[in-house]
Design a protein around this motif. Structure first.
Motif, PDB file in Angstrom:
ATOM      1  N   UNK A   1     -25.953  26.582  13.964  1.00  0.00           N
ATOM      2  CA  UNK A   1     -26.616  25.611  13.092  1.00  0.00           C
ATOM      3  C   UNK A   1     -28.119  25.880  13.064  1.00  0.00           C
ATOM      4  N   UNK A   2     -28.558  26.957  12.425  1.00  0.00           N
ATOM      5  CA  UNK A   2     -29.981  27.281  12.391  1.00  0.00           C
ATOM      6  C   UNK A   2     -30.777  26.277  11.581  1.00  0.00           C
ATOM      7  N   UNK A   3     -32.078  26.212  11.858  1.00  0.00           N
ATOM      8  CA  UNK A   3     -32.980  25.322  11.133  1.00  0.00           C
ATOM      9  C   UNK A   3     -34.012  26.167  10.389  1.00  0.00           C
ATOM     10  N   UNK A   4     -34.410  25.683   9.196  1.00  0.00           N
ATOM     11  CA  UNK A   4     -35.520  26.315   8.494  1.00  0.00           C
ATOM     12  C   UNK A   4     -36.140  25.289   7.554  1.00  0.00           C
ATOM     13  N   UNK A   5     -36.943  25.744   6.605  1.00  0.00           N
ATOM     14  CA  UNK A   5     -37.655  24.816   5.733  1.00  0.00           C
ATOM     15  C   UNK A   5     -36.768  24.255   4.627  1.00  0.00           C
ATOM     16  N   UNK A   6     -35.582  24.801   4.443  1.00  0.00           N
ATOM     17  CA  UNK A   6     -34.710  24.359   3.360  1.00  0.00           C
ATOM     18  C   UNK A   6     -33.850  23.184   3.784  1.00  0.00           C
ATOM     19  N   UNK A   8     -32.411  20.535   7.324  1.00  0.00           N
ATOM     20  CA  UNK A   8     -32.638  20.103   8.703  1.00  0.00           C
ATOM     21  C   UNK A   8     -31.681  20.771   9.681  1.00  0.00           C
ATOM     22  N   UNK A   9     -30.456  21.048   9.233  1.00  0.00           N
ATOM     23  CA  UNK A   9     -29.454  21.798   9.987  1.00  0.00           C
ATOM     24  C   UNK A   9     -28.410  22.245   8.977  1.00  0.00           C
ATOM     25  N   UNK A  24     -23.867  25.309   4.298  1.00  0.00           N
ATOM     26  CA  UNK A  24     -23.618  23.941   3.851  1.00  0.00           C
ATOM     27  C   UNK A  24     -24.564  23.029   4.616  1.00  0.00           C
ATOM     28  N   UNK A  25     -25.271  22.129   3.904  1.00  0.00           N
ATOM     29  CA  UNK A  25     -26.266  21.304   4.571  1.00  0.00           C
ATOM     30  C   UNK A  25     -26.528  20.041   3.759  1.00  0.00           C
ATOM     31  N   UNK A  26     -26.996  18.964   4.405  1.00  0.00           N
ATOM     32  CA  UNK A  26     -27.356  17.738   3.688  1.00  0.00           C
ATOM     33  C   UNK A  26     -28.851  17.692   3.375  1.00  0.00           C
ATOM     34  N   UNK A  27     -29.178  17.103   2.248  1.00  0.00           N
ATOM     35  CA  UNK A  27     -30.563  16.773   1.910  1.00  0.00           C
ATOM     36  C   UNK A  27     -30.584  15.290   1.572  1.00  0.00           C
ATOM     37  N   UNK A  28     -31.423  14.514   2.259  1.00  0.00           N
ATOM     38  CA  UNK A  28     -31.475  13.064   2.073  1.00  0.00           C
ATOM     39  C   UNK A  28     -32.776  12.700   1.356  1.00  0.00           C
ATOM     40  N   UNK A  29     -32.642  11.831   0.366  1.00  0.00           N
ATOM     41  CA  UNK A  29     -33.813  11.334  -0.353  1.00  0.00           C
ATOM     42  C   UNK A  29     -33.891   9.820  -0.182  1.00  0.00           C
ATOM     43  N   UNK A  30     -34.986   9.329   0.358  1.00  0.00           N
ATOM     44  CA  UNK A  30     -35.226   7.895   0.505  1.00  0.00           C
ATOM     45  C   UNK A  30     -36.536   7.591  -0.207  1.00  0.00           C
ATOM     46  N   UNK A  31     -36.435   6.748  -1.267  1.00  0.00           N
ATOM     47  CA  UNK A  31     -37.609   6.524  -2.099  1.00  0.00           C
ATOM     48  C   UNK A  31     -37.935   7.803  -2.848  1.00  0.00           C
ATOM     49  N   UNK A  32     -39.149   8.258  -2.719  1.00  0.00           N
ATOM     50  CA  UNK A  32     -39.560   9.505  -3.366  1.00  0.00           C
ATOM     51  C   UNK A  32     -39.682  10.662  -2.380  1.00  0.00           C
ATOM     52  N   UNK A  33     -39.192  10.467  -1.159  1.00  0.00           N
ATOM     53  CA  UNK A  33     -39.362  11.481  -0.129  1.00  0.00           C
ATOM     54  C   UNK A  33     -38.050  12.214   0.136  1.00  0.00           C
ATOM     55  N   UNK A  35     -35.937  14.522   2.581  1.00  0.00           N
ATOM     56  CA  UNK A  35     -35.874  14.909   3.997  1.00  0.00           C
ATOM     57  C   UNK A  35     -35.043  16.188   4.119  1.00  0.00           C
ATOM     58  N   UNK A  36     -35.724  17.327   4.061  1.00  0.00           N
ATOM     59  CA  UNK A  36     -35.025  18.605   4.162  1.00  0.00           C
ATOM     60  C   UNK A  36     -35.550  19.463   5.319  1.00  0.00           C
ATOM     61  N   UNK A  37     -36.417  18.894   6.128  1.00  0.00           N
ATOM     62  CA  UNK A  37     -36.906  19.591   7.303  1.00  0.00           C
ATOM     63  C   UNK A  37     -36.721  18.703   8.521  1.00  0.00           C
ATOM     64  N   UNK A  38     -36.206  19.281   9.610  1.00  0.00           N
ATOM     65  CA  UNK A  38     -35.972  18.497  10.822  1.00  0.00           C
ATOM     66  C   UNK A  38     -37.265  17.907  11.364  1.00  0.00           C
ATOM     67  N   UNK A  39     -38.374  18.619  11.148  1.00  0.00           N
ATOM     68  CA  UNK A  39     -39.654  18.151  11.697  1.00  0.00           C
ATOM     69  C   UNK A  39     -40.145  16.872  11.027  1.00  0.00           C
ATOM     70  N   UNK A  40     -39.634  16.559   9.830  1.00  0.00           N
ATOM     71  CA  UNK A  40     -40.072  15.355   9.139  1.00  0.00           C
ATOM     72  C   UNK A  40     -39.215  14.143   9.473  1.00  0.00           C
ATOM     73  N   UNK A  41     -38.144  14.336  10.241  1.00  0.00           N
ATOM     74  CA  UNK A  41     -37.255  13.226  10.594  1.00  0.00           C
ATOM     75  C   UNK A  41     -37.918  12.295  11.603  1.00  0.00           C
ATOM     76  N   UNK A  42     -37.619  11.019  11.460  1.00  0.00           N
ATOM     77  CA  UNK A  42     -38.084  10.039  12.444  1.00  0.00           C
ATOM     78  C   UNK A  42     -37.481  10.349  13.817  1.00  0.00           C
TER      79      UNK A  42
END
Length: 751
Positions: A1-6, A8-9, A24-33, A35-42
């Protein structure tokens, strides 16, 4: 499960090299943001459950949203999973999930794209002979931007959760893939995951060492071993282990059909570190598979590890030792009696004195440490390993005949027990002959003379038709000839060496083209005979610009395998003291990441040589030091090795068989059997041997600073430097101090 800028996993494969990449990977959008990078996750993604066929990842894109991602592989061409969102806030949460795939196909294929089948919107693609299809419940829309994905808006009230099931099936046709994806998505796959989780937990030993990184590494090593276990695929007679398991591997592909026996006996010796005591059935299956390959003369060839244009070579003599280890756990005396004749037969090809040498460097499974015998790298010296009497081979044979003597006693074959004990004494004598006081180590000896003489000849020059050398030696010498072509082409040549043998008789060796293997303009040759003097050398078929070096063979270069006699208790106390006092081997800065595969002997190492740390051989040597009474040193080396392994796991996402001595960076195949963290060695160092959940052997030494806690199937063990506590599943408990080895059993086991 590598990580990169595209992403989160991601889940990644190449379908056994039938595509360049499939992610295969998830991309989550909340509001206008987005979340496609693990570093941006809460709360960044973290693996909360890892099984051989499934994984669970939990994270929080922001402080109000909890994400749980599950994936399960019920078959090699089907993956099913779920994505669960939970609103942890007191207000409405609105988000969008894009479950995306990126397919980089082969030239004959098509990248993933949005597609439709009836009311279902899907993502499909094509590569080579495969047609992957991604399906998801909940009525998603198929979109193409920014990646091909199934997209669905989700609205959650305070505390509400929603689970979406997805499936990725990869059959030969789009229709078959979609049908398989629908069926598996509707199946009770999560019940299967729960059953597998219980099964796996019952066969996993949990340890608490005081170092959380160690604890997770040992748990992961046991899980990783099971990922290499290919359980009865179609058209296979029995399950088998793969020596490495990467996304490029497909168990039923043509490549894997030829690789099913590629696990070596030496790797099996390392694999037992995580198979015993929990999976003696798998170890027994491996040994039974080796016995099915046994030839009439007892030979077992490592056919899975050979390649085109190379001669097959024997598996290391380790069968009886491993069979005895399996018996100590499962107590199957019937199997021991049944296989005893085959175990005896397996060492017969090794027993003549002239066979106390390896046939091929690959038998040792080292990297750069065998540079003295290597012909492929620039640093290789090309000495023929078949001319070198090996302390490691002698040690393995001593282990084997000792195990056979023990097995013979267990099954009532007293005559055979006496025979093998006598043979053990003979082999011990040969091991002592390999001791070298100048090197403070066991070293190689010439297979014929039994000597490791100093270099008496080093003769470089340009090729001439005939050269008169006229050099007499103080001791019988084997010669090495190195050829260097002026270009990278091979040469069809004939070379003649003339001299005298140790008895003073004239000898002549003729080397023809078929005797030479050219690699990038270089060839190495080791003489078949010993020379008391060399008179002349003649060349035919070489160019005047070509060069050569004629020298006496150097058997003195040690490597880590030369210390294997420590594991057999054949080394005398004086030898052990000399080894641990060897500054080239044991000083602190020389073993920061573990013990090197090789070190300076009588001569300097090649400047360009990259020296490796070998996990398998370090494990054997640490175990040897432990058996030799060097508990504190063994524990210290073990700590260095575990620091290296855990760093490789944390920063390079896997277990590796080799690490650079200079910087600790990993080398070799990722997630290889030979790189697994040695759990069994940890327990041995702590004075613990588990035979079953109801029966353990304990002894006194404990070299670690922190207490060790062990849990398995209701068995709990606490051990530190002064106290041991044991609680068995039936409630039987023991508390006290232990010096000499003692067997402790549950009351139910005694009955």
């Amino acid at each position: 499960m590598p990580q990169n800028e595209v992403y989160p996993f991601c889940l990644h494969t190449t379908y056994g090299l039938r595509c360049r990449s499939m992610c295969l990977f998830p991309v989550i959008t909340i509001g206008n943001k987005h979340y496609h990078q693990a570093s941006t996750f809460f709360r960044p993604p973290a693996v909360t459950q890892y099984l051989p066929d499934s994984i669970t990842v939990q994270s929080s894109p922001d402080e109000n949203c909890q994400l749980t991602f599950q994936a399960h592989i019920p078959a090699e061409d089907v993956t099913v999973g779920s994505v669960t969102f939970t609103n942890t806030s007191e207000t409405l949460l609105s988000l969008t999930l894009d479950l995306a795939v990126i397919l980089v196909s082969m030239p004959q294929g098509t990248a993933a794209y949005p597609d439709r089948e009836g009311i279902n919107q899907i993502i499909s693609g094509h590569t080579k002979d495969l047609s992957p299809v991604l399906f998801m419940t909940g009525g998603p829309s198929a979109v193409s931007s920014p990646y091909p994905a199934l997209s669905i808006p989700i609205h959650l009230t305070a505390g509400q959760s929603r689970k979406l099931t997805w499936a990725l099936a990869t059959k030969e046709t789009r229709e078959a893939s979609l049908d398989a994806a629908r069926k598996v998505a509707a199946s009770p796959w999560q019940e299967t995951v729960q059953k597998h989780a219980k099964f796996h937990a019952a066969r996993t030993i949990l340890v608490q060492t005081g170092n959380p990184d160690w604890d997770s590494t040992f748990t992961l090593a046991q899980t990783e071993a099971q990922r290499h276990w290919i359980g009865q695929p179609e058209n296979q007679q029995s399950p088998f282990f793969l020596r490495s398991r990467l996304p490029d591997d497909a168990p039923n592909s043509i490549t894997q059909q030829t690789r099913r026996d590629d696990l070596s006996l030496l790797e099996t010796l390392h694999l037992k570190q995580v198979l015993l005591p929990t999976r003696p059935d798998q170890l027994s299956t491996i040994l039974a598979t080796f016995l099915t390959r046994q030839k009439e003369d007892g030979s077992i060839y490592s056919e899975g590890n050979s390649f085109a244009f190379s001669r097959p070579f024997h598996e290391c003599p380790l069968l009886a030792s491993l069979a005895l280890k399996a018996f100590e756990i499962d107590g199957n005396s019937d199997r021991l009696s049944r296989t005893f004749p085959a175990l005896c037969k397996s060492i017969e090809p090794w027993l003549p004195v002239e066979n106390f040498a390896w046939e091929d460097t690959r038998q040792l499974q080292m990297d750069t440490g065998v540079f003295n015998f290597d012909i492929w790298e620039d640093t290789g010296h090309g000495l023929d390993i078949r001319t070198a009497k090996s302390p490691a081979l002698l040690a393995m044979l001593l282990m084997e005949v000792t195990a056979l003597a023990r097995i013979a006693s267990l099954i009532g074959e007293e005559a055979a027990a006496g025979k093998y004990q006598s043979l053990a004494n003979q082999i011990t004598h040969h091991i002592h002959q390999c001791w070298d006081e100048r090197n403070n180590s066991f070293i190689y000896r010439d297979i014929e003379s039994g000597l490791t003489p100093d270099r008496e000849l080093f003769y470089p020059g340009r090729v001439q038709k005939e050269l008169t050398i006229s050099k007499a030696f103080l001791k019988p010498q084997r010669l090495q000839l190195h050829l260097f072509a002026a270009d990278e082409h091979t040469r069809a040549c004939i070379i003649r060496l003339k001299g005298t043998d140790p008895q003073g008789n004239p000898i002549e060796e003729v080397i023809k083209s078929r005797d030479l293997r050219w690699v990038l303009g270089k060839a190495h040759l080791t003489s078949h005979q010993l020379y008391q003097s060399i008179q002349s050398i003649t060349f035919e078929g070489l160019q005047p610009e070509d060069r050569f070096v004629l020298e006496t063979a150097d058997f003195s270069q040690p490597d880590i395998s030369c210390l294997l006699p420590l594991l057999t208790q054949s080394a005398t106390p004086e030898m052990i003291e000399s080894i641990i006092a060897n500054p080239a081997l044991m000083v602190e800065n020389e073993r920061f990441f573990g013990l090197a595969e090789t070190w300076k002997g009588r001569h300097e190492l090649p400047p360009a040589l990259t020296v490796r740390i070998n996990v398998l051989w370090n494990t054997l040597l640490i175990e040897g030091l432990l058996h030799s009474g060097q508990t504190e040193l063994a524990a210290d080396l073990f700590t260095h090795l575990m620091t290296t392994i855990t760093a490789g796991l944390a920063h390079h996402d896997g277990f590796f068989p080799f690490y650079n001595k200079s910087d600790g960076l990993p080398a070799g195949n990722r997630n290889a059997i030979a790189g697994l963290a040695p759990l069994g060695l940890l327990l041995e160092l702590a004075g613990i041997r588990i035979l079953s959940p109801n029966r353990v052997i304990l002894w006194g030494h404990f070299p670690f600073a922190n207490p060790l806690k062990v849990h398995w199937q209701g068995l709990s063990i606490y051990k530190d430097s002064s106290l041991v506590k044991v609680i068995f599943p039936d409630g039987t408990n023991y508390t006290g101090t232990i010096e000499e080895p003692v067997v402790i059993s549950a009351e139910s086991d005694k009955r």
